[in-house]
Scaffold this motif. Structure first.
Motif, mmCIF file in Angstrom:
data_model
loop_
_atom_site.group_PDB
_atom_site.id
_atom_site.type_symbol
_atom_site.label_atom_id
_atom_site.label_comp_id
_atom_site.label_asym_id
_atom_site.label_seq_id
_atom_site.Cartn_x
_atom_site.Cartn_y
_atom_site.Cartn_z
ATOM 1 N N PRO A 269 0.807 -1.214 0.000
ATOM 2 C CA PRO A 269 0.000 0.000 0.000
ATOM 3 C C PRO A 269 0.846 1.272 0.000
ATOM 4 O O PRO A 269 1.994 1.276 0.453
ATOM 5 C CB PRO A 269 -0.798 -0.110 1.296
ATOM 6 C CG PRO A 269 -0.005 -1.010 2.160
ATOM 7 C CD PRO A 269 0.767 -1.924 1.273
ATOM 8 N N GLY A 270 0.295 2.301 -0.527
ATOM 9 C CA GLY A 270 0.981 3.584 -0.562
ATOM 10 C C GLY A 270 0.048 4.660 -1.081
ATOM 11 O O GLY A 270 -1.103 4.383 -1.428
ATOM 12 N N TYR A 271 0.545 5.883 -1.125
ATOM 13 C CA TYR A 271 -0.268 7.005 -1.577
ATOM 14 C C TYR A 271 0.208 7.507 -2.924
ATOM 15 O O TYR A 271 1.364 7.297 -3.313
ATOM 16 C CB TYR A 271 -0.192 8.158 -0.572
ATOM 17 C CG TYR A 271 -0.856 7.838 0.722
ATOM 18 C CD1 TYR A 271 -2.200 8.022 0.897
ATOM 19 C CD2 TYR A 271 -0.115 7.322 1.783
ATOM 20 C CE1 TYR A 271 -2.812 7.717 2.087
ATOM 21 C CE2 TYR A 271 -0.717 7.009 2.982
ATOM 22 C CZ TYR A 271 -2.070 7.218 3.125
ATOM 23 O OH TYR A 271 -2.674 6.905 4.312
ATOM 24 N N LEU A 272 -0.699 8.150 -3.602
ATOM 25 C CA LEU A 272 -0.382 8.723 -4.897
ATOM 26 C C LEU A 272 -1.249 9.954 -5.074
ATOM 27 O O LEU A 272 -2.433 9.932 -4.757
ATOM 28 C CB LEU A 272 -0.692 7.687 -5.987
ATOM 29 C CG LEU A 272 -0.551 8.068 -7.443
ATOM 30 C CD1 LEU A 272 0.038 6.885 -8.175
ATOM 31 C CD2 LEU A 272 -1.876 8.437 -8.073
ATOM 32 N N ALA A 273 -0.631 11.039 -5.534
ATOM 33 C CA ALA A 273 -1.400 12.246 -5.803
ATOM 34 C C ALA A 273 -1.694 12.295 -7.284
ATOM 35 O O ALA A 273 -0.794 12.177 -8.113
ATOM 36 C CB ALA A 273 -0.624 13.482 -5.370
ATOM 37 N N TYR A 274 -2.964 12.427 -7.628
ATOM 38 C CA TYR A 274 -3.332 12.446 -9.039
ATOM 39 C C TYR A 274 -3.873 13.832 -9.369
ATOM 40 O O TYR A 274 -4.915 14.243 -8.837
ATOM 41 C CB TYR A 274 -4.383 11.377 -9.324
ATOM 42 C CG TYR A 274 -4.788 11.329 -10.768
ATOM 43 C CD1 TYR A 274 -3.940 10.772 -11.713
ATOM 44 C CD2 TYR A 274 -5.999 11.871 -11.181
ATOM 45 C CE1 TYR A 274 -4.298 10.753 -13.045
ATOM 46 C CE2 TYR A 274 -6.364 11.851 -12.508
ATOM 47 C CZ TYR A 274 -5.510 11.290 -13.435
ATOM 48 O OH TYR A 274 -5.851 11.274 -14.750
ATOM 49 N N PRO A 275 -3.189 14.586 -10.241
ATOM 50 C CA PRO A 275 -3.671 15.926 -10.583
ATOM 51 C C PRO A 275 -4.883 15.843 -11.494
ATOM 52 O O PRO A 275 -4.783 15.852 -12.714
ATOM 53 C CB PRO A 275 -2.477 16.563 -11.277
ATOM 54 C CG PRO A 275 -1.687 15.425 -11.787
ATOM 55 C CD PRO A 275 -1.932 14.253 -10.901
ATOM 56 N N VAL A 276 -6.058 15.744 -10.897
ATOM 57 C CA VAL A 276 -7.276 15.518 -11.665
ATOM 58 C C VAL A 276 -7.612 16.771 -12.457
ATOM 59 O O VAL A 276 -7.412 17.890 -11.993
ATOM 60 C CB VAL A 276 -8.415 15.097 -10.729
ATOM 61 C CG1 VAL A 276 -8.667 16.139 -9.683
ATOM 62 C CG2 VAL A 276 -9.679 14.802 -11.488
ATOM 63 N N ARG A 277 -8.084 16.581 -13.694
ATOM 64 C CA ARG A 277 -8.336 17.733 -14.554
ATOM 65 C C ARG A 277 -9.818 18.061 -14.663
ATOM 66 O O ARG A 277 -10.176 19.093 -15.220
ATOM 67 C CB ARG A 277 -7.766 17.462 -15.944
ATOM 68 C CG ARG A 277 -6.271 17.187 -15.883
ATOM 69 C CD ARG A 277 -5.730 16.845 -17.219
ATOM 70 N NE ARG A 277 -5.743 17.993 -18.105
ATOM 71 C CZ ARG A 277 -5.741 17.901 -19.428
ATOM 72 N NH1 ARG A 277 -5.750 16.715 -19.984
ATOM 73 N NH2 ARG A 277 -5.745 18.969 -20.173
ATOM 74 N N LEU A 278 -10.671 17.185 -14.165
ATOM 75 C CA LEU A 278 -12.092 17.530 -14.135
ATOM 76 C C LEU A 278 -12.295 18.669 -13.149
ATOM 77 O O LEU A 278 -11.662 18.708 -12.093
ATOM 78 C CB LEU A 278 -12.920 16.322 -13.686
ATOM 79 C CG LEU A 278 -13.020 15.167 -14.674
ATOM 80 C CD1 LEU A 278 -13.526 13.924 -13.978
ATOM 81 C CD2 LEU A 278 -13.956 15.535 -15.792
#
Lengths: 195, 323, 118, 120
Positions: free
Chosen positions: A123-132
């Motif tokens: 497990p781990g984290y991820l930042a997703y730069p969402v464009r919606l």
């Protein structure tokens, strides 16, 4: 701190807080479509005619159903104003197929990990730069991706990126999210994923 | 032992286990979570007891709304909780109380076991008079005709209860908006549900009221579902609760009881007794009362959960801090 | 024909029950709240979907079908919402302060254009 | 033993358990929870009596089971119990806000007021 602000506390008339759909006037077409859908849902609940043999009873059932559908439509239009661009039904169908397929992948993936005696988790984290844009579209994206394989949105970072908790950070999580986002953006009538 | 009895035994053991947890859990928050699950299990018990109307009420009110109320209170009271636990009575006293409570339970159990066997019942009387009301659901018939005074007093007593809750506000907060349902701190997940679900909840709620004349359901069940939708919208921050000084809302709060009393008083002239319905119009009159009561009970349930009015500046400060 | 449909129902509902079991096993075995939420949301989604799929031949078209599918969709919506709410409640607080951390995604932000085909 | 009797015994145990919690739990919110346990036990007793009373209907051949009179009383009871719980909870929250404690005992000075922050 969050991208979505709480409602403004204006003392007068209450206003919508959906930053996306403020100006969209509820078009008559959308109202009719929703009303028909809600009336169908009422028929589903009430099944008029199955145990009410007489005509007056059936008529009363239908009248109450129409009133209920009208109330539901009114509330629906106020809570979720129709988007300026209509939904694309071809894209919706493609999205549904994608969603069902990925739901299966997600369930099998979790079941495999749960039953595996070695408990293979990374497990781990991820930042997703969402464009919606923030609002309903992004919320729908969060809801959909919480059911996709290995991803669970846990909040929004200071710069607006969605933060995901991943079951296995070695999987190509971001690519999957990007594909979900692109498909969802097409359903909402945006080719590129931006408003 | 039949398979139904096996299921019932398992159900009873689960219910008792959760009741033990609610009594013994260390933190009130955990106990309140247990209470929600307990209410859902009781719903199944009510279905097993052939009381589907009660099961619906238990699920919506006993488990859902009461659970929400208790969870909110547990979260608010958590800072004060640590000191409380030290004030438990000593072991000797607890054992004594335990023995006495067990004796009470044993007495009640004896009463259950010794109930007379052809059980006294008014079910036949209800069944005989139900056709006169034009209703098909005997529970609705009892609520609206057979014991209408009970139902009237009950719907009236909800209004003083709400006044009681409101009167716990401070002087300067009077006339403001109820302050218990401060919006959830995040903006993403809950608003989507609160935008999509309420229309469907409205359809289900109205259906429960409308179908309650002939099938399981009724105004209390339907009103609980409608109130839950309203509360969802308020908790998600899409709408603020109305000011307690709002005149339209106050009118909606009392329209049900007023309707009930008005039609009941008309019964003195038309049918010879308070709350009696002229036979030809029994069903439409009962439906009119049901509609009015649904509106009022929905408003009361939602506002009871929304709590007393909070001072406006504090409300704004909180919302700014949480945003 | 009816035998085949019954068989289909039995297989699909059993498979669904297995996924519910997997969700529960994950709830018990996974190490922390967030991974447990993964197990519950994903496995229950598929499990309920399979149960609904298996029950479709046993109900009358079209009302029964739409009803079952509506049950599935509403359960999906509430499951996804509650899962996110719980995740937000237990997430580590430092995410609120920091900007996007170094663990950035392995695709550039304009990826939606690049991989828009299913 | 029938399932109905079993539920009756369960209801008796719930009343006893709730009464114990009402007396022995120091926190007022726990007392409210315990009071709701007692209430649900009493309602369940009504349900058992309704189920037994429904036997008359089965004998008369009307097909419905369950005496509607106790069932209707339970429905009104549930609504009133909710209203009473709401008042009790509001009283308690106000008490905690003004006196900074969550019990009804007032014989010692209140602890330093904690911040009124809600748990997320």
């Amino acid at each position: 701190m969050h991208a979505n602000q709480l409602p403004s506390r204006s003392p007068g008339r209450l206003k919508f807080t959906d930053d996306g759909a403020t100006a969209a006037a509820p078009s008559a077409l959308a109202a009719l479509a929703r009303g028909a859908g809600f009336f169908g849902f009422w028929l589903l609940l009430a099944r008029p005619g199955t145990d009410a043999p007489s005509t007056p009873d059936l008529a009363a059932d239908l009248v109450v159903g129409l009133l209920a559908a009208a109330a539901a439509t009114w509330v629906s239009l106020r809570l979720l104003p129709p988007a300026r661009k209509g939904l694309h039904f071809g894209a919706l169908a493609r999205f549904a197929v994608h969603f069902i397929r990925q739901s299966m992948v997600a369930g099998v993936d979790v079941a495999r990990r749960a039953f595996d005696p070695r408990l293979p988790l990374n497990p781990g984290y991820l930042a997703y730069p969402v464009r919606l844009a923030p609002g309903t579209g992004r919320a729908a994206f969060g809801a959909v991706t919480s059911l996709m394989p290995g991803t669970l949105p846990v909040g929004t970072a200071a710069d607006g990126a969605l933060i995901y908790h991943c079951l296995d950070v070695d999987q190509p999580v971001a690519a999957g999210l990007a594909r979900d986002e692109a498909l969802l953006a097409r359903v909402r009538g945006n080719g590129g994923g931006c408003r | 032992m039949t398979s139904a009895l096996v299921v019932d035994t398992a159900l009873v053991l689960l219910v008792l286990g959760l009741a033990l947890w609610i009594t013994a859990a260390r933190a009130a928050y955990g106990a309140a979570v247990g209470f929600v699950a307990y209410g859902l299990l009781l719903t199944i018990v009510w279905v097993r007891l052939a009381a589907v109307d009660v099961a619906m009420t238990e699920a919506a009110l006993g488990s859902g709304l009461t659970g929400l109320l208790l969870l909110g209170a547990a979260a608010r009271l958590a800072p004060y909780e640590a000191a409380e636990y030290q004030r438990r009575p000593g072991l000797g006293l607890r054992v004594l109380v335990g023995v006495l409570c067990a004796a009470l339970a044993a007495g009640l159990a004896a009463v259950v076991l010794l109930l007379p066997d052809p059980a006294p019942s008014q079910a036949l009387a209800v069944a005989a008079h139900l056709p006169a009301t034009g209703l098909g659901n005997p529970v609705t018939g009892v609520l609206m005709a057979y014991r209408a005074v009970d139902t009237l007093l009950e719907s009236v007593v909800l209004v003083p209860a709400l006044i009681g809750v409101w009167s716990l506000s401070t002087e300067m907060a009077w006339g403001g908006r109820p302050g218990f349902l401060t919006p959830w701190r995040s903006g993403s997940a809950l608003p989507l549900l609160a935008r999509v679900l309420p229309p469907f909840g409205i359809l289900v709620g109205i259906h429960l009221v409308w179908a309650g004349a002939d099938d399981p359901g009724g105004k209390f069940q339907g009103a609980a579902v409608l109130a839950a939708m309203w509360i969802l919208v308020m908790v998600a921050g899409l709408r603020e609760p109305p000011r307690v000084s709002d005149r339209l809302m106050r009118f909606l709060l009392v329209i049900g009881p007023l309707c009930f009393i008005g039609i009941g008083a008309a019964g003195i002239r038309l049918a010879g007794a308070f709350l009696a319905y002229p036979e030809a119009y029994a069903k439409p009159l009962i439906l009119a009362i049901e509609v009015g009561l649904t509106i009022s009970v929905t408003a009361v349930l939602g506002l009871l959960l929304a709590g007393p009015p909070a001072p406006e500046p504090q409300y704004q400060r909180q919302s700014r801090r949480r945003s | 024909m009816s035998l085949a449909l019954d068989l289909f129902t039995i297989v699909a509902v059993t498979l669904g029950a297995i996924f519910f079991l997997a969700g529960t096993v994950g709830l018990l075995r996974f190490p922390d709240t967030l991974t447990r939420l993964h197990a519950l949301t994903k496995a229950d989604n598929l499990g309920l979907g399979l149960v609904v799929l298996g029950l479709l031949p046993q109900t009358t078209a079209p009302f029964g079908w739409i009803g079952l599918i509506a049950v599935w969709l509403l359960a999906l919506l509430s499951g996804a919402t509650v899962g996110q709410l719980l995740a937000e409640a237990v997430r580590p607080p430092e995410w609120d302060q920091t900007r996007t951390p170094a663990a950035s995604p392995d695709v550039p932000p304009n990826a939606p254009e690049a991989s828009s085909h299913d | 033993m029938s399932g109905t009797t079993l539920f009756g015994l369960c209801a008796a145990a719930l009343v006893g358990l709730g009464l114990y919690g009402l007396i022995c739990q120091p926190g007022a919110l726990r007392k409210i929870l315990a009071f709701n346990l007692i209430g649900s036990g009493v309602f369940l007793l009504f349900g058992v009596i309704a189920q037994r009373g429904g036997g008359v209907l089965a004998l008369a051949g009307t097909g419905r089971d369950g005496d509607p009179v106790p069932q209707a009383l339970v429905i009104t009871g549930l609504v009133v119990a909710f209203a009473a719980t709401a008042i009790a909870v509001t009283l308690l929250v106000r008490l905690a806000e003004t006196s900074a404690r969550g019990t009804l005992e007032g014989d010692e000075p209140p602890p330093p007021a904690p911040s009124g922050e809600r748990r997320p």
